[in-house]
Every structure is written in C-alpha cells, then in structure tokens.
Scaffold this motif. Structure first.
Motif, short mmCIF file in Angstrom:
data_model
loop_
_atom_site.label_atom_id
_atom_site.label_comp_id
_atom_site.label_asym_id
_atom_site.label_seq_id
_atom_site.Cartn_x
_atom_site.Cartn_y
_atom_site.Cartn_z
N TYR A 89 0.83 -1.21 0.00
CA TYR A 89 0.00 0.00 0.00
C TYR A 89 0.87 1.26 0.00
O TYR A 89 0.63 2.19 -0.78
CB TYR A 89 -0.91 -0.02 1.22
N LYS A 90 1.88 1.27 0.85
CA LYS A 90 2.77 2.44 0.91
C LYS A 90 3.52 2.62 -0.42
O LYS A 90 3.71 3.75 -0.88
CB LYS A 90 3.77 2.28 2.06
N GLU A 91 3.92 1.51 -1.02
CA GLU A 91 4.65 1.58 -2.29
C GLU A 91 3.76 2.14 -3.41
O GLU A 91 4.24 2.87 -4.28
CB GLU A 91 5.17 0.20 -2.67
N LEU A 92 2.47 1.82 -3.37
CA LEU A 92 1.57 2.31 -4.41
C LEU A 92 1.52 3.84 -4.42
O LEU A 92 1.45 4.46 -5.47
CB LEU A 92 0.16 1.74 -4.23
N LEU A 134 -5.98 -0.43 -6.15
CA LEU A 134 -5.65 0.19 -4.86
C LEU A 134 -6.63 -0.26 -3.79
O LEU A 134 -6.23 -0.62 -2.67
CB LEU A 134 -5.67 1.71 -4.99
N SER A 135 -7.91 -0.26 -4.12
CA SER A 135 -8.93 -0.68 -3.16
C SER A 135 -8.71 -2.12 -2.70
O SER A 135 -8.90 -2.44 -1.53
CB SER A 135 -10.32 -0.55 -3.80
N GLY A 136 -8.28 -2.97 -3.63
CA GLY A 136 -8.01 -4.36 -3.28
C GLY A 136 -6.86 -4.50 -2.30
O GLY A 136 -6.92 -5.32 -1.37
N VAL A 137 -5.83 -3.71 -2.47
CA VAL A 137 -4.69 -3.74 -1.54
C VAL A 137 -5.12 -3.23 -0.16
O VAL A 137 -4.74 -3.79 0.88
CB VAL A 137 -3.51 -2.91 -2.08
#
Length: 201
Positions: A89-92, A134-137
């Motif tokens: 998540y942070k990497e995204l 993103l929502s999936g992560v």
C-alpha cells in the motif's frame, strides 16, 4: 521487408506521431481549444490524414488518457511482488508520486486537463481498474487488522485525493517560492505525513 510489413510499421509510427502531437496541443490549449486542425498543424499533416486514424479529438484524448493509465497500472502491478499488503500500500503511493515526477505530461492529461460535453465520463475503464487495484490492496490490509473502522471506498478515495493533491501541486509548480524544500522533497514529506496520520488506525 515486405510492402505489407512496411505499411504496418508506417501506420504504427503515424499513430504514435498523432498522439505525441495531440498530447502537446491538449496541454498547451486545453481540451476545448484543441482541434483536429491544430493537431494536424503540429505534426505537419493534413486534417484528413488524422481522420484516417481517429474519428475526432475526443477519441484522441481518450486514447492518450487510457495510454497514461495503462502505464500507471503497469507500474502499480509491479508492486504486487511485495508480500506485506501494508508495505505494498505504501509503495503504491510512491508509484503514483514517481509517475507524476517522470511522466508529468501524462499526469496532467489524466488528471488536470478538463473535459466538457460528451467527452466527460467515457472510456475510463483502465482508470477504474487502477482505482480498484488500490482498493483491493487496502482490503488486504484491513483483512490483516489495519485501518479498522474505516470504510474501504472512503479510504481509497482519501488516499487517491491526498496523493493526487501532492502530485498536482508538484506538476503545476505551486510549491516553489513558498516552501524551502524542493518539490521532490515536499512530495515525499507530504506523503510520509499522510501515512503517519492514517497509520494510527
């Protein structure tokens, strides 16, 4: 090289040339003031040549839009190798920031050039896929106990809005002369501050 092969390569090159010229004109003039005629003028071709590849400027704009989101989504999916969903998540967010830094023209077309009329709302399937990724992560993070009490869609929206705000200020150079750090430093510090705020949940 066969004649058919050479013609196919010429068609691909022309397609790319039209998109490159259109990207420049859309950014300079905005959506409403861009026309097939001034795109043609930019690449020194006749308007009729462009109509052979695209039916109108709306189709060109959305091809550029989808092209940008395909590139962004590819970079987002490269983070799937990170096992911990929170680290992913942070990497995204960092992927989004780096995209704005290294592909500013695409970023501006994808998020900052306004459309009106029938162009609005069409052809955003790839954009939707990026948001759903993103929502999936975020859902995987919630399944592991993070972000408890937060609605997934709201947190997805909040994440996109926060990172987009940081990137927009950078792309439009709205930070120089006010802050004492470079745009790149401010983007990273802003993102770290955002992560610190939501990490309490």
């Amino acid at each position: 090289m066969s004649i058919a092969k050479r013609k196919e390569l010429e068609k691909i090159e022309m397609h790319k040339r039209i998109l490159d010229g259109a990207r420049k004109i859309f950014l300079e003039k905005g959506y409403e003031q861009t026309s097939i005629r001034n795109i043609a003028s930019e690449i020194s071709y006749s308007p009729g040549s462009i109509y052979f590849y695209f039916k109108d400027k709306n189709e060109i704009f959305h091809e550029l839009h989808k092209e940008g989101f395909r590139l962004l989504l590819k970079q987002m999916k490269a983070a799937d190798v990170i096992e911990d969903p929170y680290e992913r998540y942070k990497e995204l967010g960092l992927v989004f920031i780096r995209f704005a830094q290294h592909h500013t023209d695409y970023y501006n077309l994808m998020f900052l050039v306004s459309e009106t009329g029938k162009a609005r709302g069409e052809g955003f399937e790839t954009a939707k896929e990026a948001i759903e990724h993103l929502s999936g992560v975020i859902q995987q993070c919630q399944d592991q106990g993070r972000f408890q009490g937060l609605d997934n869609k709201y947190l997805t929206f909040m994440t996109m809005s926060s990172v987009h705000g940081i990137c927009s200020l950078y792309c439009k150079d709205r930070m120089s002369g006010f802050f004492q750090k470079s745009g790149e430093e401010l983007m990273l510090h802003g993102y770290e501050t955002f992560l610190g705020m939501i990490d309490k949940s």
